[in-house]
Design a protein around this motif. Structure first.
Motif, PDB file in Angstrom:
ATOM      1  N   SER A   1      -7.940   2.664  -0.388  1.00 18.96           N
ATOM      2  CA  SER A   1      -7.667   1.227  -0.303  1.00 18.96           C
ATOM      3  C   SER A   1      -6.841   0.913   0.938  1.00 18.96           C
ATOM      4  O   SER A   1      -7.084  -0.098   1.620  1.00 18.96           O
ATOM      5  N   ALA A   2      -5.874   1.774   1.231  1.00 19.80           N
ATOM      6  CA  ALA A   2      -5.045   1.578   2.420  1.00 19.80           C
ATOM      7  C   ALA A   2      -5.895   1.695   3.684  1.00 19.80           C
ATOM      8  O   ALA A   2      -5.731   0.916   4.632  1.00 19.80           O
TER       9      ALA A   2
ATOM     10  N   ARG B   1      -5.914   4.864  -3.922  1.00 26.74           N
ATOM     11  CA  ARG B   1      -4.958   4.056  -3.163  1.00 26.74           C
ATOM     12  C   ARG B   1      -4.953   4.418  -1.681  1.00 26.74           C
ATOM     13  O   ARG B   1      -4.735   3.554  -0.832  1.00 26.74           O
TER      14      ARG B   1
ATOM     15  N   ASN C   1       0.822  -1.208   0.000  1.00 36.37           N
ATOM     16  CA  ASN C   1       0.000   0.000   0.000  1.00 36.37           C
ATOM     17  C   ASN C   1       0.856   1.259   0.000  1.00 36.37           C
ATOM     18  O   ASN C   1       0.563   2.219  -0.721  1.00 36.37           O
TER      19      ASN C   1
END
Length: 211
Positions: free
Chosen positions: A25-26, A22, A3
Protein backbone atom coordinates in the motif's frame (compact mmCIF):
# COMPACT_ATOMS: atom_id res chain seq x y z
CA UNK A 1 -2.73 6.14 10.73
CA UNK A 2 0.15 7.04 8.37
CA UNK A 3 1.76 4.45 6.13
CA UNK A 4 4.88 4.39 8.32
CA UNK A 5 2.83 3.98 11.50
CA UNK A 6 0.83 1.18 9.91
CA UNK A 7 4.00 -0.61 8.81
CA UNK A 8 5.50 -0.20 12.26
CA UNK A 9 2.39 -1.62 13.95
CA UNK A 10 2.32 -4.65 11.66
CA UNK A 11 6.02 -5.34 12.07
CA UNK A 12 5.91 -4.92 15.85
CA UNK A 13 3.11 -7.51 16.00
CA UNK A 14 4.98 -9.90 13.70
CA UNK A 15 2.00 -10.10 11.33
CA UNK A 16 3.68 -11.00 8.03
CA UNK A 17 0.57 -10.94 5.82
CA UNK A 18 -0.59 -7.59 7.15
CA UNK A 19 2.91 -6.14 6.87
CA UNK A 20 3.20 -7.20 3.22
CA UNK A 21 -0.19 -5.61 2.48
CA UNK A 22 0.87 -2.36 4.15
CA UNK A 23 4.25 -2.27 2.43
CA UNK A 24 2.49 -2.73 -0.92
CA UNK A 25 0.00 0.00 0.00
CA UNK A 26 2.86 2.35 0.81
CA UNK A 27 4.49 1.58 -2.54
CA UNK A 28 1.16 2.19 -4.32
CA UNK A 29 0.97 5.54 -2.53
CA UNK A 30 4.29 6.50 -4.11
CA UNK A 31 6.52 6.16 -1.07
CA UNK A 32 10.07 5.24 -2.20
CA UNK A 33 11.24 1.72 -1.34
CA UNK A 34 14.35 3.04 0.42
CA UNK A 35 12.20 5.23 2.68
CA UNK A 36 9.97 2.26 3.58
CA UNK A 37 13.08 0.19 4.31
CA UNK A 38 14.88 2.74 6.47
CA UNK A 39 12.05 4.62 8.18
CA UNK A 40 9.40 1.90 8.28
CA UNK A 41 11.28 -1.38 8.72
CA UNK A 42 14.84 -0.91 9.99
CA UNK A 43 13.86 1.80 12.48
CA UNK A 44 11.13 -0.50 13.85
CA UNK A 45 13.53 -3.43 14.24
CA UNK A 46 15.80 -1.12 16.21
CA UNK A 47 12.88 -0.64 18.62
CA UNK A 48 12.29 -4.41 18.71
CA UNK A 49 15.94 -4.87 19.68
CA UNK A 50 15.61 -2.34 22.48
CA UNK A 51 12.45 -4.03 23.77
CA UNK A 52 14.18 -7.41 23.75
CA UNK A 53 17.12 -5.94 25.62
CA UNK A 54 14.82 -4.43 28.27
CA UNK A 55 12.75 -7.60 28.65
CA UNK A 56 9.59 -6.12 27.11
CA UNK A 57 9.71 -8.58 24.21
CA UNK A 58 10.76 -12.22 24.24
CA UNK A 59 12.54 -14.48 21.77
CA UNK A 60 9.42 -15.98 20.07
CA UNK A 61 8.04 -12.47 19.45
CA UNK A 62 11.36 -11.20 18.15
CA UNK A 63 11.68 -14.16 15.77
CA UNK A 64 8.20 -13.42 14.38
CA UNK A 65 9.18 -9.78 13.82
CA UNK A 66 12.44 -10.75 12.12
CA UNK A 67 10.68 -13.22 9.84
CA UNK A 68 8.07 -10.62 8.91
CA UNK A 69 10.86 -8.14 8.21
CA UNK A 70 12.59 -10.62 5.90
CA UNK A 71 9.40 -11.11 3.87
CA UNK A 72 8.89 -7.36 3.53
CA UNK A 73 12.48 -6.77 2.43
CA UNK A 74 12.08 -9.34 -0.34
CA UNK A 75 9.32 -7.16 -1.81
CA UNK A 76 11.50 -4.05 -1.65
CA UNK A 77 14.75 -5.52 -3.00
CA UNK A 78 13.88 -5.32 -6.71
CA UNK A 79 12.83 -1.68 -6.23
CA UNK A 80 15.97 -0.55 -4.45
CA UNK A 81 18.72 1.05 -6.46
CA UNK A 82 22.25 -0.24 -5.91
CA UNK A 83 23.10 2.79 -3.78
CA UNK A 84 19.84 2.52 -1.84
CA UNK A 85 20.49 -1.10 -0.97
CA UNK A 86 23.88 -0.55 0.62
CA UNK A 87 24.48 -2.21 3.97
CA UNK A 88 25.50 -0.70 7.29
CA UNK A 89 28.53 -3.00 7.17
CA UNK A 90 29.54 -6.60 6.55
CA UNK A 91 29.64 -9.03 9.44
CA UNK A 92 30.81 -12.64 9.68
CA UNK A 93 29.06 -14.72 12.34
CA UNK A 94 29.43 -18.27 13.56
CA UNK A 95 29.57 -20.61 16.55
CA UNK A 96 33.14 -21.58 17.40
CA UNK A 97 34.82 -24.95 16.86
CA UNK A 98 33.47 -27.70 19.12
CA UNK A 99 30.10 -26.02 19.71
CA UNK A 100 26.97 -27.04 17.77
CA UNK A 101 24.50 -24.56 19.28
CA UNK A 102 22.88 -22.22 16.79
CA UNK A 103 19.54 -20.88 18.10
CA UNK A 104 21.04 -17.80 19.74
CA UNK A 105 23.42 -17.25 16.85
CA UNK A 106 20.56 -17.47 14.35
CA UNK A 107 18.51 -14.91 16.27
CA UNK A 108 21.48 -12.53 16.36
CA UNK A 109 21.91 -13.02 12.61
CA UNK A 110 18.27 -12.17 11.95
CA UNK A 111 18.46 -9.05 14.10
CA UNK A 112 21.65 -7.91 12.37
CA UNK A 113 20.16 -8.48 8.92
CA UNK A 114 17.05 -6.58 10.00
CA UNK A 115 19.28 -3.71 11.11
CA UNK A 116 20.83 -3.39 7.67
CA UNK A 117 24.00 -5.48 7.97
CA UNK A 118 25.22 -7.81 5.26
CA UNK A 119 25.72 -11.04 7.22
CA UNK A 120 27.85 -14.05 6.29
CA UNK A 121 26.74 -16.96 8.50
CA UNK A 122 29.38 -19.70 8.76
CA UNK A 123 27.14 -21.92 10.88
CA UNK A 124 28.38 -23.97 13.83
CA UNK A 125 31.58 -25.81 14.77
CA UNK A 126 33.64 -23.23 12.86
CA UNK A 127 37.43 -23.50 12.76
CA UNK A 128 39.38 -20.32 13.62
CA UNK A 129 40.94 -20.26 10.15
CA UNK A 130 37.50 -20.38 8.53
CA UNK A 131 36.60 -17.10 10.25
CA UNK A 132 39.86 -15.57 9.02
CA UNK A 133 39.27 -16.71 5.45
CA UNK A 134 35.69 -15.40 5.49
CA UNK A 135 36.83 -11.97 6.65
CA UNK A 136 39.40 -11.86 3.85
CA UNK A 137 36.93 -13.04 1.22
CA UNK A 138 34.10 -10.68 2.18
CA UNK A 139 36.20 -7.76 3.47
CA UNK A 140 34.15 -7.90 6.68
CA UNK A 141 34.06 -5.11 9.22
CA UNK A 142 33.01 -7.26 12.18
CA UNK A 143 33.27 -10.86 13.35
CA UNK A 144 30.66 -12.13 15.82
CA UNK A 145 31.72 -15.27 17.71
CA UNK A 146 29.27 -17.39 19.68
CA UNK A 147 30.12 -19.96 22.36
CA UNK A 148 27.37 -21.67 24.34
CA UNK A 149 29.51 -24.17 26.27
CA UNK A 150 32.02 -23.46 29.02
CA UNK A 151 34.32 -25.98 27.36
CA UNK A 152 34.38 -23.98 24.11
CA UNK A 153 35.14 -20.61 25.70
CA UNK A 154 38.91 -21.08 25.10
CA UNK A 155 38.13 -21.38 21.37
CA UNK A 156 37.05 -17.73 21.39
CA UNK A 157 40.59 -16.76 22.36
CA UNK A 158 42.09 -19.18 19.82
CA UNK A 159 39.98 -17.62 17.09
CA UNK A 160 41.13 -14.16 18.09
CA UNK A 161 44.72 -15.38 18.06
CA UNK A 162 44.18 -16.64 14.51
CA UNK A 163 43.32 -13.10 13.42
CA UNK A 164 46.43 -11.81 15.17
CA UNK A 165 48.61 -14.38 13.42
CA UNK A 166 47.01 -13.52 10.06
CA UNK A 167 47.78 -9.84 10.56
CA UNK A 168 44.08 -8.92 10.47
CA UNK A 169 43.39 -8.16 14.10
CA UNK A 170 43.62 -4.38 13.69
CA UNK A 171 41.36 -4.33 10.62
CA UNK A 172 38.31 -6.12 12.05
CA UNK A 173 36.23 -5.74 15.20
CA UNK A 174 35.59 -8.95 17.12
CA UNK A 175 32.42 -9.30 19.22
CA UNK A 176 31.55 -12.28 21.41
CA UNK A 177 28.40 -13.66 22.98
CA UNK A 178 26.85 -16.77 24.50
CA UNK A 179 25.57 -18.03 27.81
CA UNK A 180 28.89 -18.70 29.60
CA UNK A 181 30.66 -15.47 28.60
CA UNK A 182 30.41 -11.94 29.98
CA UNK A 183 32.03 -8.53 29.65
CA UNK A 184 34.83 -9.55 32.00
CA UNK A 185 35.76 -12.47 29.76
CA UNK A 186 35.59 -10.24 26.69
CA UNK A 187 38.01 -7.83 28.34
CA UNK A 188 40.26 -10.71 29.41
CA UNK A 189 40.71 -12.06 25.87
CA UNK A 190 40.84 -8.63 24.24
CA UNK A 191 37.56 -8.74 22.32
CA UNK A 192 36.13 -5.45 21.06
CA UNK A 193 32.74 -6.04 22.65
CA UNK A 194 30.28 -8.39 24.33
CA UNK A 195 26.51 -8.61 23.92
CA UNK A 196 24.22 -10.62 26.23
CA UNK A 197 21.34 -10.90 23.73
CA UNK A 198 20.34 -10.33 20.11
CA UNK A 199 18.93 -6.86 20.72
CA UNK A 200 22.08 -5.55 22.34
CA UNK A 201 24.21 -7.35 19.73
CA UNK A 202 22.54 -5.35 16.98
CA UNK A 203 23.04 -2.09 18.85
CA UNK A 204 26.67 -2.95 19.67
CA UNK A 205 27.47 -3.87 16.05
CA UNK A 206 26.07 -0.56 14.82
CA UNK A 207 28.06 1.34 17.42
CA UNK A 208 31.27 -0.50 16.55
CA UNK A 209 30.97 -0.07 12.78
CA UNK A 210 30.28 3.66 13.03
CA UNK A 211 32.94 4.35 15.69
Amino acid sequence: MSNHDAIMASLMSGDTDQLIDRVNSALDAGIPAVEILNEGLISTMDIVGEKMESGEMFIPEVIMCAQAMTSAVEILKPLLGEGDNRTVGTLVIGTVKGDLHDIGKNLVRMMLESSGFGVVDLGVDVEPQAFVEAVRKHDADIVALSALLTTTMPMLKKTMDAFEEAGLRDSVKILIGGAPVNQGFADEIGADGYAPDAGSASKLAKAVVTA
